[in-house]
Design an enzyme around this catalytic site. Structure first.
Site, short mmCIF file in Angstrom:
data_model
loop_
_atom_site.label_atom_id
_atom_site.label_comp_id
_atom_site.label_asym_id
_atom_site.label_seq_id
_atom_site.Cartn_x
_atom_site.Cartn_y
_atom_site.Cartn_z
CB THR A 1 7.06 -82.57 -66.11
OG1 THR A 1 7.73 -81.71 -66.66
CG2 THR A 1 6.91 -82.16 -63.92
CE LYS B 1 -7.54 -83.77 -66.98
NZ LYS B 1 -6.87 -81.82 -66.58
CE LYS C 1 -5.28 -83.52 -70.25
NZ LYS C 1 -3.73 -83.54 -69.60
#
Lengths: 429, 429
Positions: free
Chosen positions: B16, B207, B107
């Site tokens: 994507t 994060k 991440k």
């Protein structure tokens, strides 16, 4: 690791923000070698009266002579916080010509002479940074130039004047009238003795010019920006907005449309659910729409000693990093397009207007036909508050050309059944 | 001006986001010479099955062999969008070792192996950029490293997981229970088939580790971050929050306290007036407090094809600018401190707890004395909802040590007058 270099800078102006920058550089002293690979130190400070004492500053650094700074080969960075066009413009052009990097918070200068200054910077491979010129401490210039660089930005708009946002917040939350809210803002130091530049939207207009230039990669100057202030807004208008589930904000709006850039500052009705609607008091916020990032918003303090100094010092650090990396001037002027800026007449908006009309059959039909004849589609009509023989009518239009809307107003102004046009405002849609 | 250089890049992963990056680079093709002084072009794309067709991509660029990219001296930038630790870690270390610049949205990798990767980048004067690893399209890494560089950041916190924010928004606005909201999120593609990493706070925790490292200039890894998910939140808790004029949000919070860093992800009660409270659905937002800038907030789309690609492409552009300026690696690892990260027991919070207790005199006194004996100060007590012989009690504490609070809970759990501890939540203060 050899000796850590000390990069010398000069401060032009020792006022509120200048003092803040001075202090922050001191606070960050121990961090600098690891953060920047160098120290950065204020060597000289240009002031009007070097006899005047300034809290926390060493008066031995004061000078009243620009030449002392310009001709000091040790000074690599000039930090301009004097404001106004001259002599700031001349000083900065001379500084760049001498190969000195420039950090400035001067929105007036950037909005009118941005191109000249950036060209001079490019010619001498110098950095010219101005993060603090828009929205104080909020990072917006660098995010637009770097993080969002791969977007076609179609809209950038924001609440970029804290004084007017404070006034409108008080009018909204405390139901004050404009004059009382302005008096309060003056008392609390949120407004200047002459509040014209704030309340008439000139300050916001300069910021719009700078933001639009960067967002659309095409130069927009203050003269291109239509400005309308908030002096005519009444508590009644705000109450009306509330009923429509909206608030009134002074918005700086720039749109990159097919046929040209639209740039203006206007008090606008904006839905309460919009993130800008809840930006209160002296806070600023900038809303950006790009083809890839979609919506993004940046919020924070748009003025004040330390928030503004935060942006200035961030730029100074960036200039130092570039000096250390040998990459000064790596990110210069990004206005490589030459897009047309539309005159106000050609811009299009949704409008809200409040009218006092005779309360009799046929009035609404008459008004509707005037709008229809002028290509203005009506989105919504609200009738209320009968006052004796008069009725109040509020009309919200679809997005229409300003020119067409103005034509309608001319005709409406001639109609005897319309006693008063109380309010005309744009609506964010 | 000579011929415009074409800088070659490779894409690892054609999913994507990979597809989004590919498309955006194409869209920006004409802008590149003026924006960057160079073109940047995808030369090769690493995929698992090169026979599979991918909309809009040229299958001649596909390769299943990492070596083909690693050993191609023309490829200067590697864009990693595969996700997961291996083989991404090995590939990126090899790429940096070969002098290739890296842009990644990974991440998981950054939160655990950030130091190793950044050290390798520094050793080879390479850029390693990861704006997309936190909060998708929202500029946050670069603003922290550059614009806010002159601040001592004391707090960074945010809504950094769109899935859980969507679920909590539905629970709040539509009064759904967790399981129904999760089912809806799955149906709409906001949650993955295995939603564990999202709903348990692991994704947000990674994060937080990355944001805290950058905000506090000291390495924080995922293992340092306490995580608590939202699976136990009920519609009743949300209704209770509403009565207290608060909402429940899954917040990633990092604080730089005197005695060490606190880093955690927890569902928290937060006042409705706080800017984070109105961040709805799949939007993300990061709130920062610094000594100079005061409060600032960054809001936008935290995930999705184009918003994430916006951040990735922004990094690619930045790497190209550095290549052009000869300044690659100019802004590397900024974790030059070695601050202690506190274990969860030593962190302090305000707590909200909801208890089902016997409805008789002395109960409140009993509970209050347990808290008092354990150094837990009570800020507020609300009694309501008698259900037969039981009463519901809600208690909000002052900011207290987690250890002390837990000790109190152990004692409360033994008391016969307390039938159930229905909810324990932290409160943002």
């Amino acid at each position: 690791m050899g000796e850590i270099p000390v990069i010398k800078a000069a401060l032009l102006g020792a006022g509120t923000v200048g003092g803040g920058v001075y202090e922050i550089l001191k606070r960050q002293w121990e961090e600098m070698p690891k953060k920047l690979g160098a120290f950065v130190e204020i060597k000289k400070i240009l002031v009007r009266d070097k006899g005047k004492k300034r809290e926390g500053m060493d008066s031995a650094q004061f000078t009243e002579e620009w030449k002392e700074i310009l001709e000091d080969p040790e000074i690599q960075i000039v930090i301009e916080l004097m404001g106004g066009i001259e002599p700031a413009r001349t000083y900065l052009l001379e500084a760049l010509q001498a190969g000195k990097h420039v950090v400035t918070a001067n929105k007036d200068l950037l909005a009118d002479y941005g191109r000249e200054l950036l060209d001079m910077a490019a010619e001498h491979s110098c950095d010219l940074m101005f993060e603090a010129a828009v929205a104080g401490g909020i990072p917006i210039i660098r995010p637009l130039k770097q993080c969002l660089a791969a977007n076609y930005i179609t809209e950038v708009m924001g609440i970029v004047n804290g004084t007017t946002n404070y006034i409108l917040t008080r009018m909204t939350l405390d139901k004050m009238e404009f004059s009382d809210a302005l008096a309060l803002a003056l008392e609390l130091g949120y407004a200047e003795a002459d509040p014209t530049a704030d309340v008439e939207g000139y300050d916001a207009g300069r910021k719009v010019a700078i933001m639009a230039s960067i967002a659309f990669n095409s130069r927009v100057t203050f003269g291109d920006v239509f400005t309308e202030g908030i002096t005519k807004i009444t508590a009644a208008d705000i109450a009306y907005a509330d009923e429509l589930n909206m608030v009134i904000k002074l918005l700086g709006v720039a749109r990159n449309a097919e046929d040209g850039i639209e740039a203006g500052v206007y008090p606008m009705l904006i839905p309460k659910y919009h993130p800008l609607a809840s930006v209160q008091d002296a806070f600023n916020a900038v809303f950006v729409h790009g083809d890839a990032v979609d919506d993004a918003m940046f919020l924070g303090r748009g003025a004040g000693r330390y928030p503004t100094a935060s942006a200035v010092a961030g730029d100074i650090f960036e200039a130092v990093r570039n000096i250390q990396a040998g990459s000064t001037g790596r990110l210069g002027c990004t206005c490589y397009k030459n897009l047309r800026v539309k005159p106000a007449d050609e811009t299009s908006h949704c409008y809200f207007l409040r009218l006092q009309v005779e309360d009799r059959p046929g009035v609404l039909a008459g008004i509707a036909s005037v709008f229809g004849n002028n290509n203005v589609s009506i989105a919504q009509v609200i009738q209320k508050n009968k006052r004796g023989e008069l009725a109040e009518l509020a009309v919200i239009t679809e997005r229409v050309l300003e020119r067409h809307f103005k034509d309608s107003l001319l005709v409406l102004g001639e109609m005897s059944m319309i006693k008063e046009v109380s309010t005309i405002l744009r609506v964010y849609a």
